[in-house]
Design a protein around this motif. Structure first.
Motif, PDB file in Angstrom:
ATOM      1  N   LEU A 167      -9.183  -4.050 -18.851  1.00 51.54           N
ATOM      2  CA  LEU A 167      -9.500  -2.641 -18.587  1.00 51.54           C
ATOM      3  C   LEU A 167     -11.000  -2.432 -18.364  1.00 51.54           C
ATOM      4  CD1 LEU A 167      -8.489   0.246 -18.320  1.00 51.54           C
ATOM      5  CD2 LEU A 167      -8.786   0.523 -20.779  1.00 51.54           C
ATOM      6  N   PHE A 170     -11.980  -3.586 -14.987  1.00 51.16           N
ATOM      7  CA  PHE A 170     -11.428  -2.669 -13.995  1.00 51.16           C
ATOM      8  C   PHE A 170     -12.326  -1.431 -13.847  1.00 51.16           C
ATOM      9  CE2 PHE A 170      -8.587   0.936 -13.060  1.00 51.16           C
ATOM     10  CZ  PHE A 170      -8.059   0.508 -11.859  1.00 51.16           C
ATOM     11  N   LEU A 216     -15.038   2.295 -25.357  1.00 47.37           N
ATOM     12  CA  LEU A 216     -13.593   2.051 -25.365  1.00 47.37           C
ATOM     13  C   LEU A 216     -13.261   0.764 -26.108  1.00 47.37           C
ATOM     14  CD1 LEU A 216     -12.565   3.123 -21.749  1.00 47.37           C
ATOM     15  CD2 LEU A 216     -12.364   4.428 -23.859  1.00 47.37           C
ATOM     16  N   ALA A 268     -14.142   8.813 -33.513  1.00 44.72           N
ATOM     17  CA  ALA A 268     -14.086  10.205 -33.055  1.00 44.72           C
ATOM     18  C   ALA A 268     -15.493  10.741 -32.801  1.00 44.72           C
ATOM     19  CB  ALA A 268     -13.361  11.076 -34.073  1.00 44.72           C
ATOM     20  N   PHE A 271     -16.863   9.256 -29.628  1.00 43.73           N
ATOM     21  CA  PHE A 271     -16.264   9.874 -28.444  1.00 43.73           C
ATOM     22  C   PHE A 271     -16.839  11.258 -28.195  1.00 43.73           C
ATOM     23  CE2 PHE A 271     -13.071  12.562 -26.399  1.00 43.73           C
ATOM     24  CZ  PHE A 271     -12.954  11.875 -25.206  1.00 43.73           C
ATOM     25  N   MET A 272     -16.979  12.020 -29.286  1.00 41.36           N
ATOM     26  CA  MET A 272     -17.456  13.391 -29.154  1.00 41.36           C
ATOM     27  C   MET A 272     -18.825  13.440 -28.467  1.00 41.36           C
ATOM     28  SD  MET A 272     -17.062  16.164 -32.088  1.00 41.36           S
ATOM     29  CE  MET A 272     -18.463  15.748 -33.109  1.00 41.36           C
ATOM     30  N   GLN A 275     -18.578  12.126 -24.585  1.00 40.38           N
ATOM     31  CA  GLN A 275     -17.457  12.542 -23.758  1.00 40.38           C
ATOM     32  C   GLN A 275     -17.817  12.700 -22.285  1.00 40.38           C
ATOM     33  OE1 GLN A 275     -15.123  16.307 -23.107  1.00 40.38           O
ATOM     34  NE2 GLN A 275     -14.820  15.937 -25.271  1.00 40.38           N
ATOM     35  N   ILE A 279     -16.106  10.701 -19.176  1.00 37.43           N
ATOM     36  CA  ILE A 279     -15.355  11.366 -18.106  1.00 37.43           C
ATOM     37  C   ILE A 279     -16.008  11.082 -16.746  1.00 37.43           C
ATOM     38  CG2 ILE A 279     -14.588  13.604 -17.215  1.00 37.43           C
ATOM     39  CD1 ILE A 279     -13.144  13.022 -19.719  1.00 37.43           C
ATOM     40  N   MET A 282     -14.967   7.683 -15.715  1.00 40.99           N
ATOM     41  CA  MET A 282     -13.552   7.605 -15.361  1.00 40.99           C
ATOM     42  C   MET A 282     -13.284   8.230 -13.992  1.00 40.99           C
ATOM     43  SD  MET A 282     -12.297   5.839 -17.727  1.00 40.99           S
ATOM     44  CE  MET A 282     -10.516   5.895 -17.654  1.00 40.99           C
ATOM     45  N   ALA A 283     -14.207   9.059 -13.523  1.00 35.49           N
ATOM     46  CA  ALA A 283     -14.051   9.649 -12.198  1.00 35.49           C
ATOM     47  C   ALA A 283     -13.979   8.563 -11.120  1.00 35.49           C
ATOM     48  CB  ALA A 283     -15.206  10.599 -11.907  1.00 35.49           C
ATOM     49  N   TYR A 284     -14.515   7.372 -11.423  1.00 35.00           N
ATOM     50  CA  TYR A 284     -14.477   6.283 -10.441  1.00 35.00           C
ATOM     51  C   TYR A 284     -13.335   5.321 -10.702  1.00 35.00           C
ATOM     52  CZ  TYR A 284     -19.144   7.994  -9.593  1.00 35.00           C
ATOM     53  OH  TYR A 284     -20.210   8.803  -9.292  1.00 35.00           O
ATOM     54  N   SER A 285     -12.409   5.695 -11.615  1.00 33.95           N
ATOM     55  CA  SER A 285     -11.420   4.712 -12.052  1.00 33.95           C
ATOM     56  C   SER A 285     -10.144   4.709 -11.221  1.00 33.95           C
ATOM     57  CB  SER A 285     -11.066   4.971 -13.517  1.00 33.95           C
ATOM     58  OG  SER A 285     -10.307   6.161 -13.599  1.00 33.95           O
ATOM     59  N   GLY A 286     -10.111   5.479 -10.135  1.00 35.02           N
ATOM     60  CA  GLY A 286      -8.875   5.559  -9.369  1.00 35.02           C
ATOM     61  C   GLY A 286      -8.470   4.245  -8.719  1.00 35.02           C
TER      62      GLY A 286
ATOM     63  N   ILE B 123      -6.686   7.657 -30.846  1.00 32.42           N
ATOM     64  CA  ILE B 123      -7.569   6.711 -31.538  1.00 32.42           C
ATOM     65  C   ILE B 123      -7.496   6.910 -33.044  1.00 32.42           C
ATOM     66  CG2 ILE B 123      -9.236   6.296 -29.680  1.00 32.42           C
ATOM     67  CD1 ILE B 123     -11.017   8.422 -31.025  1.00 32.42           C
ATOM     68  N   ALA B 188     -10.862  13.223 -15.510  1.00 31.85           N
ATOM     69  CA  ALA B 188     -11.968  12.945 -14.611  1.00 31.85           C
ATOM     70  C   ALA B 188     -11.554  13.218 -13.170  1.00 31.85           C
ATOM     71  CB  ALA B 188     -12.426  11.504 -14.779  1.00 31.85           C
ATOM     72  N   PRO B 223      -5.519   8.712  -6.529  1.00 32.04           N
ATOM     73  CA  PRO B 223      -5.985   7.444  -7.117  1.00 32.04           C
ATOM     74  C   PRO B 223      -6.039   7.495  -8.650  1.00 32.04           C
ATOM     75  CG  PRO B 223      -7.427   8.110  -5.322  1.00 32.04           C
ATOM     76  CD  PRO B 223      -6.499   9.246  -5.569  1.00 32.04           C
ATOM     77  N   HIS B 224      -6.480   8.608  -9.179  1.00 35.02           N
ATOM     78  CA  HIS B 224      -6.547   8.729 -10.640  1.00 35.02           C
ATOM     79  C   HIS B 224      -5.160   8.840 -11.246  1.00 35.02           C
ATOM     80  CE1 HIS B 224     -10.479  10.105  -9.220  1.00 35.02           C
ATOM     81  NE2 HIS B 224     -10.907   9.441 -10.269  1.00 35.02           N
ATOM     82  N   THR B 227      -3.918   5.321 -11.627  1.00 34.84           N
ATOM     83  CA  THR B 227      -4.508   4.646 -12.788  1.00 34.84           C
ATOM     84  C   THR B 227      -3.899   5.170 -14.082  1.00 34.84           C
ATOM     85  OG1 THR B 227      -6.577   4.524 -11.579  1.00 34.84           O
ATOM     86  CG2 THR B 227      -6.675   4.075 -13.929  1.00 34.84           C
TER      87      THR B 227
END
Lengths: 289, 303
Positions: A167, A170, A216, A268, A271-272, A275, A279, A282-286, B123, B188, B223-224, B227
């Protein structure tokens, strides 16, 4: 001009107000479904022992105390392996795995994202395939491999296999595809080696991605129980030790919830505070094919 | 001079970019050793009887035959897994999508808080055991005591040990824990859709939210969405702790038994690892097939 506080930041489109309202209600119900059990867990951990057995049970602790946490720390003193050792094992495993994973995966991510050279297509397919099945089905075979390497009952049994987790690669690879080719090309013309491009251009530019992967990965290792490959009590990790000492019956249900709360605080909080960065990455994770 | 063939061209490229391959090597060696190789080892072991203490003995298709013909519990596991996957998969996915899309329009504080609330259960480690207290089988359980006070039931229901409730409850807890990394990817994705598209669409005659979602949001997020689907499907199957710790192991009449727990039963407890590998191989095929089908469907959506 006066600006009113609005729940909705988006510019007005063809939308009805009652629609906004309905959406808020549904999202509120969903949030409650998500949040109430957490709230209950925190309150359980704060209840003194008599309140744990109130009838009817109450969600909120009336006289919140840290008794359960105190009990937990007292119980920890009674384990023959000092508690600090379990904590060290968890932190050590998490830090080494995360650092190793981010370094190795980013090194592999750059060529996969940016170079059109043989084998890359195959590797891309393998990485995507590996996201499609649960790693646990490999446990039996990996037990064989790990024992043949002589890693049973060492930290490496958990550290090394997790360094090769797909992951993280990726996520970083997808992020790196957005780095302009011209930048890399000009560095190459200036005589920069592939290693230099990786370290001086790709890594600084993909900082948000690898920070996300750090988070992560850390979360994943933090809660991982290593007892499958490790037998020595001295090498076991916090999740194992904590669940062990709280499995002692009804009186400890408060302490068991305290364990959950304690173990949750670190990931937690991380992450807080991160965040937005996560995010954005993750916008590039497609998946694009 | 002869034109170099494909192999020679590739070899030249490999030589030219040998530093790039050297960069990849450490990760790829670990990845291939602990993720790709074990799949083949499992396939090999699935044709053997192997109990760790003795070397594997080749027994042909006997494991597969036993699994399909003689193993009654496996049929329970398959039935439960199919129900579990059919309910948790689509609903969890729809919830994630709805949440990520709906909170996208909110102001940034609400967005942050809600994302946190939805994500944290995934989590939460052992916090899910609170569900065991909420649905506790005695009258101190939150649900039982409320139902009794309102006179709906007269005596406590043994939620996690009564056949007909077990799977339903496991599904509920799994849904609670379903908004993980996949949800973050969707969240996202929703935020990458440029507001201008919505405005342009409003001018072009998109009348309501529903049309907006189907004509703009979903295609642009495709795409998202892919995933997220892969990550969520995998996470759904990975979560055996909920079934094993809440419903017990084995659960009453195998009512919460899943293919994953069936595999763990044979690998960890009965130490018949050849047989466990047979189950692992079937799970592998099962999961890859589902993912491929879902991706193919979503790719059509993306146009």
């Amino acid at each position: 001009m006066m600006r009113r506080f609005r729940l909705n930041d988006a510019p007005k489109r063809n939308r009805k107000t009652y629609g906004d309202f309905m959406m808020l209600i549904i999202i509120g119900i969903l949030a409650a479904f998500s949040f109430v059990p957490l709230l209950m867990s925190v309150n359980m951990s704060l209840k003194p022992i008599n309140e744990l057995f109130y009838y009817p049970p109450r969600i909120f602790a009336e006289h919140p105390t840290f008794d359960n946490f105190r009990m937990l720390f007292n119980l920890m003193k009674t384990t023959w392996v000092p508690f600090e050792r379990y904590a060290f094992n968890t932190v050590f495993t998490a830090v080494i795995t995360t650092a190793g994973h981010v370094l190795l995966a980013s090194m592999a991510a750059y060529p996969m994202a940016k170079l059109k050279i043989p084998l890359m297509k195959l590797f891309n397919t393998l990485i995507l395939m590996s996201l499609m099945f649960v790693a646990a089905i490999n446990d039996i075979a990996n037990y064989l491999t790990i024992s043949s390497f002589g890693w049973l009952n060492t930290y490496w049994a958990v550290i090394i296999p997790n360094m090769g987790s797909a992951l993280g690669l990726f996520i970083m690879k997808n992020f790196m595809t957005t780095i302009p080719d011209t930048l890399i090309e000009s560095a190459r013309i200036d005589g920069c080696s592939e290693g230099g491009i990786y370290w001086k251009i790709v890594m600084p530019m993909s900082k948000p991605a690898w920070l996300t992967v750090v988070i992560l990965m850390f979360q994943q290792i933090w809660s991982q129980n290593n007892s499958q490959y490790v037998y020595d009590e001295q090498l076991k990790t916090l999740p194992y030790a904590l669940t062990q000492i709280t499995s002692g019956g009804m009186v400890r249900i408060g302490a068991a919830q305290a364990v959950g709360v304690l173990m949750l605080i670190v990931p937690a909080a991380i992450f807080m505070f991160n965040q937005t960065r996560i995010i954005n990455t993750m916008a590039y994770s497609g998946i694009k094919e | 001079m002869k034109e170099p063939n494909k192999f020679q061209r590739n070899w030249a490229l490999i030589k030219k970019y040998k530093t790039a391959y050297a960069l990849m090597a450490p990760f790829m060696i670990i990845f291939l050793t602990f993720t790709v190789l074990p799949v083949f080892i499992s396939i090999a072991l699935s044709f053997t009887r192997y109990s760790v203490l003795q070397a594997p003995v080749f027994i042909g298709f006997a494991n597969y035959r036993n699994l399909f013909v003689n193993d009654e519990v496996f049929s329970f596991a398959v039935k439960n897994t199919v129900i579990f996957a059919l309910v948790t998969g689509p609903i969890g996915y729809a919830l994630s999508f709805f949440a990520s899309w709906a909170i996208n329009d909110l102001n940034k504080y609400l967005k942050g808080i809600l994302t946190f609330i939805f994500y944290v259960p995934t989590i939460s480690g052992t916090v899910y055991t609170i569900w065991g207290i909420i649905f506790s089988g005695d009258m101190y359980g939150f649900i039982n005591s409320s139902l009794m006070r309102f006179g709906i039931i007269t005596e406590p229901i043994q939620w996690f040990t009564t056949d007909k409730y077990v799977l339903m409850l496991i599904i509920a807890v799994q849904l609670w824990m379903s908004m993980g990394t996949g949800f973050l990817a969707m969240r996202a994705g929703a935020s990458t859709v440029d507001v201008q598209y919505y405005e342009a669409a409003a001018i072009d005659g998109v009348k309501n939210r529903l049309q907006e979602v189907f004509y703009i949001t979903i295609p642009l997020m495709a795409p998202h969405l892919m995933t997220a689907a892969v990550l969520q499907i995998t996470a759904m199957f990975a979560n055996t702790a909920v079934s094993m710790n809440l419903a017990g192991f084995p659960s009453t009449n195998y009512s919460g038994h899943l293919i994953m727990t069936h595999m763990l039963d044979y690998s960890v407890y009965r130490v018949e690892r050849g047989y466990a590998c047979t189950i692992a191989v079937l799970l592998f095929i099962f999961m890859i097939t589902i993912n491929r089908l879902v991706l193919r469907g979503l790719r059509k959506v993306g146009g």
